[in-house]
Design an enzyme around this catalytic site. Structure first.
Site, PDB file in Angstrom:
ATOM      1  N   GLY A  16      53.148  40.370  37.295  1.00 24.73           N
ATOM      2  CA  GLY A  16      52.681  39.334  36.576  1.00 24.73           C
ATOM      3  C   GLY A  16      52.250  39.994  35.035  1.00 24.73           C
ATOM      4  O   GLY A  16      52.811  40.913  34.671  1.00 24.73           O
ATOM      5  N   ASP A 127      56.394  52.700  43.753  1.00 28.41           N
ATOM      6  CA  ASP A 127      57.073  52.233  42.608  1.00 28.41           C
ATOM      7  C   ASP A 127      56.747  53.106  41.461  1.00 28.41           C
ATOM      8  O   ASP A 127      56.313  52.623  40.467  1.00 28.41           O
ATOM      9  CB  ASP A 127      56.888  50.839  42.501  1.00 28.41           C
ATOM     10  CG  ASP A 127      57.745  50.207  41.488  1.00 28.41           C
ATOM     11  OD1 ASP A 127      59.009  50.646  41.249  1.00 28.41           O
ATOM     12  OD2 ASP A 127      57.406  49.152  40.844  1.00 28.41           O
TER      13      ASP A 127
END
Length: 304
Positions: A16, A127
Site C-alpha cells: 500500500g 522480503d
C-alpha cells in the site's frame, strides 16, 4: 485516523501507500502505511489484524517501531516511527554507490542484531531488501515491514502492478519450497552485504529462472553433493545448466578474508547449513569490537 495530518506521500510499498504524517496533538512525525489488498472487498482478514497487532511487541533498536494499528472501514492503517531515508536511496545518492567498509560492518552487525531478535521471537521477514532498511541519520539502520509477509503473503506484484523484486530471494523459495525457515532472511542479508560492499546488486534477476541462473553462475549449480535434497524440490530440473563456482575475489574483491568467509556462510545453498544471525554476530569479521546500536531491547513476548 483524524488525529493524523498527512504531510506527503513518501512511497508505495508492497502492500500500500506510505505517507509522512504528523500527529495533530503531539506534533510527532510518523510514517502512515495504508494497507490496500486485493481482498479489500471483503475487508482485511482478522488473522492479518492479529498478526500485525503482535508486531507491536517487537521492540528493538534495529527494528522500526510499530506505534499503532488502526482497523476501520475495510482498511488497515499501520503507524510507524518516521525515518528519513532507506538504504537503497542512500546508496543510489552516493557517488560510487558502495559504502565505506567500516559503515558496511556496522550496518551488517545491526541488521543481524535485528534479524536475530525477530527470529528468536519466531518472526520471519521473507522480503528483506535495501528498500525496507531505514536509516536514522545517526548511524543506526532499522528493519521495516517485519512480519507483514506472514500476515499478507508476498505477492508477485504490488497493488500498483510493480513486480516485487526477486533479487534477494533465497534459492529454496525460487525452487518452489513451501517449507522454509529463518534461513531465507539470512540469504537476503548475504545479498545485501555484497551490495553494500560493491554498490551493485549481487543477483539482479528479472524473472524467477533468470534469478536462479544468476545465482548458479556465481555460486555454481547446486547438486545433491552441495545441497542434499535439492533434486526433490518442486521446481528443480535435472536439465539445469551445470555452472561451476566463481571465486569470491571476482565478486567482492575489496572485502578481506574474514568478510569473504562470512559472506560464503550467509550464502550457503543448504538452508540447514546457512549460518544463523546469532552465530554470524560472533564471526571473526566483527572482532575486535564493532559499532552497534544501543543494546537495550525489550520484548513483550517470548514466543509466537
Amino acid at each position: 485516523m483524524d488525529v493524523f495530518q498527512k504531510v506527503e506521500k513518501i512511497g508505495e510499498g508492497t502492500y500500500g501507500v506510505v505517507y509522512k504524517a504528523r500527529n495533530k496533538v503531539t506534533g510527532q512525525l510518523v510514517a502512515l502505511k495504508k494497507i490496500r489488498l486485493d481482498l479489500e472487498a471483503e475487508g482485511v482478514p482478522s488473522t492479518a489484524v492479529r498478526e500485525i497487532s503482535l508486531l507491536k511487541e517487537l521492540k528493538h533498536p534495529n527494528i522500526i517501531k510499530l506505534l499503532d494499528v488502526v482497523h476501520r472501514e475495510k482498511k488497515l492503517y499501520m503507524v510507524f516511527e518516521f525515518l528519513t531515508q532507506d538504504l537503497k536511496r542512500h546508496m543510489d545518492s552516493s557517488p560510487t554507490s558502495e559504502l565505506p567498509l567500516p559503515v558496511v560492518k556496522s550496518y551488517l552487525a545491526q541488521l543481524l542484531e535485528g534479524v536475530s531478535f525477530c527470529h528468536s521471537h519466531r518472526v520471519i521477514h521473507r522480503d528483506l531488501k535495501p528498500q525496507n532498511l531505514l536509516l536514522d541519520g545517526l548511524g543506526a539502520i532499522k528493519l521495516a515491514d517485519f512480519g507483514l509477509a506472514r500476515a499478507f503473503g508476498v505477492p508477485l506484484r504490488t497493488y500498483t502492478h510493480e513486480v516485487v523484486t526477486l533479487w534477494y530471494r533465497a534459492p529454496e523459495i525460487l525452487l518452489g519450497s513451501k517449507f522454509y525457515s529463518t534461513a531465507v532472511d539470512i540469504w537476503s542479508i548475504g545479498c545485501i552485504f555484497a551490495e553494500m560492499v560493491t554498490g551493485k546488486a549481487l543477483f539482479p534477476g528479472d524473472s524467477e529462472i533468470d534469478q536462479l541462473f544468476r545465482i548458479f553462475r556465481t555460486l555454481g549449480t547446486p547438486s545433491e553433493a552441495t545441497w542434499p535434497g535439492v533434486s526433490q524440490m518442486p521446481d528443480y530440473q535435472s536439465s539445469f545448466p551445470k555452472w561451476s563456482r566463481k571465486g569470491l575475489e571476482e565478486i567482492v574483491p575489496s572485502l578481506g578474508p574474514e568478510g569473504k568467509d562470512l559472506l560464503l556462510r550467509l550464502l550457503q545453498y543448504d538452508p540447514s547449513q546457512r549460518i544463523s544471525a546469532k552465530t554470524a554476530l560472533a564471526h571473526p569479521y566483527f572482532s575486535p569490537g564493532h559499532s552497534l546500536a544501543p543494546q537495550q531491547c525489550t520484548a513483550g513476548r517470548s514466543s509466537r
